[in-house]
Design a protein around this motif. Structure first.
Motif, PDB file in Angstrom:
ATOM      1  N   VAL A 142       0.846  -1.197   0.000  1.00  0.00           N
ATOM      2  CA  VAL A 142       0.000   0.000   0.000  1.00  0.00           C
ATOM      3  C   VAL A 142       0.883   1.250   0.000  1.00  0.00           C
ATOM      4  N   ASN A 143       1.876   1.284   0.864  1.00  0.00           N
ATOM      5  CA  ASN A 143       2.789   2.425   0.935  1.00  0.00           C
ATOM      6  C   ASN A 143       3.514   2.614  -0.397  1.00  0.00           C
ATOM      7  N   TYR A 144       3.967   1.528  -0.982  1.00  0.00           N
ATOM      8  CA  TYR A 144       4.657   1.589  -2.271  1.00  0.00           C
ATOM      9  C   TYR A 144       3.748   2.180  -3.353  1.00  0.00           C
ATOM     10  N   VAL A 145       2.518   1.698  -3.442  1.00  0.00           N
ATOM     11  CA  VAL A 145       1.586   2.178  -4.463  1.00  0.00           C
ATOM     12  C   VAL A 145       1.254   3.651  -4.234  1.00  0.00           C
ATOM     13  N   LEU A 146       0.987   4.031  -3.012  1.00  0.00           N
ATOM     14  CA  LEU A 146       0.593   5.411  -2.722  1.00  0.00           C
ATOM     15  C   LEU A 146       1.730   6.410  -2.917  1.00  0.00           C
ATOM     16  N   ASN A 147       2.965   5.933  -2.934  1.00  0.00           N
ATOM     17  CA  ASN A 147       4.121   6.816  -3.083  1.00  0.00           C
ATOM     18  C   ASN A 147       4.798   6.683  -4.447  1.00  0.00           C
ATOM     19  N   GLN A 148       4.018   6.422  -5.472  1.00  0.00           N
ATOM     20  CA  GLN A 148       4.555   6.228  -6.819  1.00  0.00           C
ATOM     21  C   GLN A 148       5.357   7.426  -7.327  1.00  0.00           C
ATOM     22  N   LYS A 149       4.857   8.609  -7.119  1.00  0.00           N
ATOM     23  CA  LYS A 149       5.542   9.779  -7.672  1.00  0.00           C
ATOM     24  C   LYS A 149       6.929   9.954  -7.049  1.00  0.00           C
ATOM     25  N   GLU A 150       7.034   9.733  -5.772  1.00  0.00           N
ATOM     26  CA  GLU A 150       8.337   9.797  -5.110  1.00  0.00           C
ATOM     27  C   GLU A 150       9.241   8.664  -5.593  1.00  0.00           C
ATOM     28  N   HIS A 151       8.683   7.478  -5.691  1.00  0.00           N
ATOM     29  CA  HIS A 151       9.446   6.307  -6.134  1.00  0.00           C
ATOM     30  C   HIS A 151      10.039   6.523  -7.526  1.00  0.00           C
ATOM     31  N   HIS A 152       9.258   7.118  -8.418  1.00  0.00           N
ATOM     32  CA  HIS A 152       9.713   7.269  -9.803  1.00  0.00           C
ATOM     33  C   HIS A 152      10.648   8.460 -10.017  1.00  0.00           C
ATOM     34  N   ARG A 153      10.954   9.173  -8.977  1.00  0.00           N
ATOM     35  CA  ARG A 153      12.028  10.166  -9.080  1.00  0.00           C
ATOM     36  C   ARG A 153      13.377   9.472  -9.133  1.00  0.00           C
ATOM     37  N   LYS A 154      13.412   8.237  -8.637  1.00  0.00           N
ATOM     38  CA  LYS A 154      14.659   7.476  -8.560  1.00  0.00           C
ATOM     39  C   LYS A 154      14.748   6.352  -9.584  1.00  0.00           C
ATOM     40  N   LYS A 155      13.607   5.921 -10.094  1.00  0.00           N
ATOM     41  CA  LYS A 155      13.594   4.730 -10.942  1.00  0.00           C
ATOM     42  C   LYS A 155      12.534   4.867 -12.025  1.00  0.00           C
ATOM     43  N   SER A 156      12.887   4.480 -13.248  1.00  0.00           N
ATOM     44  CA  SER A 156      11.937   4.542 -14.354  1.00  0.00           C
ATOM     45  C   SER A 156      10.921   3.402 -14.246  1.00  0.00           C
ATOM     46  N   PHE A 157       9.815   3.562 -14.957  1.00  0.00           N
ATOM     47  CA  PHE A 157       8.804   2.509 -14.984  1.00  0.00           C
ATOM     48  C   PHE A 157       9.387   1.222 -15.552  1.00  0.00           C
ATOM     49  N   LYS A 158      10.187   1.326 -16.596  1.00  0.00           N
ATOM     50  CA  LYS A 158      10.800   0.136 -17.195  1.00  0.00           C
ATOM     51  C   LYS A 158      11.675  -0.587 -16.167  1.00  0.00           C
ATOM     52  N   GLU A 159      12.513   0.159 -15.448  1.00  0.00           N
ATOM     53  CA  GLU A 159      13.362  -0.452 -14.420  1.00  0.00           C
ATOM     54  C   GLU A 159      12.506  -1.115 -13.342  1.00  0.00           C
ATOM     55  N   GLU A 160      11.480  -0.413 -12.914  1.00  0.00           N
ATOM     56  CA  GLU A 160      10.585  -0.927 -11.879  1.00  0.00           C
ATOM     57  C   GLU A 160       9.920  -2.228 -12.324  1.00  0.00           C
ATOM     58  N   TYR A 161       9.387  -2.230 -13.534  1.00  0.00           N
ATOM     59  CA  TYR A 161       8.638  -3.382 -14.034  1.00  0.00           C
ATOM     60  C   TYR A 161       9.548  -4.597 -14.203  1.00  0.00           C
ATOM     61  N   ILE A 162      10.736  -4.376 -14.721  1.00  0.00           N
ATOM     62  CA  ILE A 162      11.694  -5.482 -14.871  1.00  0.00           C
ATOM     63  C   ILE A 162      12.095  -6.031 -13.506  1.00  0.00           C
ATOM     64  N   GLU A 163      12.229  -5.161 -12.507  1.00  0.00           N
ATOM     65  CA  GLU A 163      12.515  -5.631 -11.142  1.00  0.00           C
ATOM     66  C   GLU A 163      11.394  -6.529 -10.626  1.00  0.00           C
ATOM     67  N   PHE A 164      10.129  -6.142 -10.879  1.00  0.00           N
ATOM     68  CA  PHE A 164       9.001  -7.003 -10.486  1.00  0.00           C
ATOM     69  C   PHE A 164       9.132  -8.381 -11.125  1.00  0.00           C
ATOM     70  N   LEU A 165       9.375  -8.399 -12.411  1.00  0.00           N
ATOM     71  CA  LEU A 165       9.460  -9.675 -13.132  1.00  0.00           C
ATOM     72  C   LEU A 165      10.584 -10.543 -12.581  1.00  0.00           C
ATOM     73  N   LYS A 166      11.708  -9.926 -12.280  1.00  0.00           N
ATOM     74  CA  LYS A 166      12.841 -10.678 -11.720  1.00  0.00           C
ATOM     75  C   LYS A 166      12.541 -11.144 -10.298  1.00  0.00           C
ATOM     76  N   GLU A 167      11.986 -10.251  -9.486  1.00  0.00           N
ATOM     77  CA  GLU A 167      11.669 -10.594  -8.090  1.00  0.00           C
ATOM     78  C   GLU A 167      10.693 -11.766  -8.007  1.00  0.00           C
ATOM     79  N   PHE A 168       9.712 -11.779  -8.903  1.00  0.00           N
ATOM     80  CA  PHE A 168       8.704 -12.830  -8.897  1.00  0.00           C
ATOM     81  C   PHE A 168       9.078 -14.005  -9.799  1.00  0.00           C
ATOM     82  N   GLU A 169      10.327 -13.961 -10.313  1.00  0.00           N
ATOM     83  CA  GLU A 169      10.882 -15.039 -11.141  1.00  0.00           C
ATOM     84  C   GLU A 169       9.983 -15.374 -12.329  1.00  0.00           C
ATOM     85  N   ILE A 170       9.583 -14.321 -13.038  1.00  0.00           N
ATOM     86  CA  ILE A 170       8.741 -14.462 -14.216  1.00  0.00           C
ATOM     87  C   ILE A 170       9.637 -14.328 -15.448  1.00  0.00           C
TER      88      ILE A 170
END
Length: 156
Positions: A113-141
């Motif tokens: 919940v905290n992660y989702v609600l703080n998207q704008k702050e999060h994306h000051r440090k990381k692009s959507f592409k970087e974020e999405y690829i991290e999800f895929l790697k973290e979940f071993e997809i």
């Protein structure tokens, strides 16, 4: 068993077609409220919704009577119409095909919940592409990067 018992927490992520920044802050709350209504009408529990001008994150408690694919299809179809009918953009609005869906355990709820609600702050440090690829790697997809996104212009 005589009844159904579930605990299904899912984060759903999808992007505007071509990753074009069409979700403006002036109307994003209206869009999020509209999507929340779709989710609640389908008996799911909205936990958090937020995003950026080019993508959205939805975290919900999934009701077992609905499938994720049917839910995402309805959210995209209805919110495309909502955005276009209200003319929130000078360009036709459409979500990109495909989505990411990631499951979590109950103890992860506050963190997600905290992660989702703080998207704008999060994306000051990381692009959507970087974020999405991290999800895929973290979940071993397994994935092929050339099929992840449909890009317009020169924005990788």
């Amino acid at each position: 068993m005589a009844d159904t018992y579930t605990q299904l927490y899912v984060q759903i992520v999808f992007a505007v077609q071509g990753r074009v920044s069409l979700i403006r802050s002036a109307f994003e709350d209206e869009l999020y409220k509209y999507i929340t209504g779709i989710i609640q009408n389908r008996k799911h529990k909205m936990l958090a919704i937020n995003g950026m001008p080019d993508h959205i994150h939805i975290f919900l408690g999934l009701h077992p009577s609905d499938s994720i694919s049917d839910l995402v299809r309805e959210i995209k179809k209805a919110s495309n119409a909502f955005m276009n009918e209200r003319r929130f953009s000078n360009y036709p609005f459409q979500w990109q095909s495909g989505y990411g869906a990631f499951t979590y355990k109950r103890s992860d709820i506050d963190t997600v919940v905290n992660y989702v609600l703080n998207q704008k702050e999060h994306h000051r440090k990381k692009s959507f592409k970087e974020e999405y690829i991290e999800f895929l790697k973290e979940f071993e997809i397994e994935y092929k990067e050339q099929y992840l996104f449909e890009w317009y212009g020169n924005t990788p």
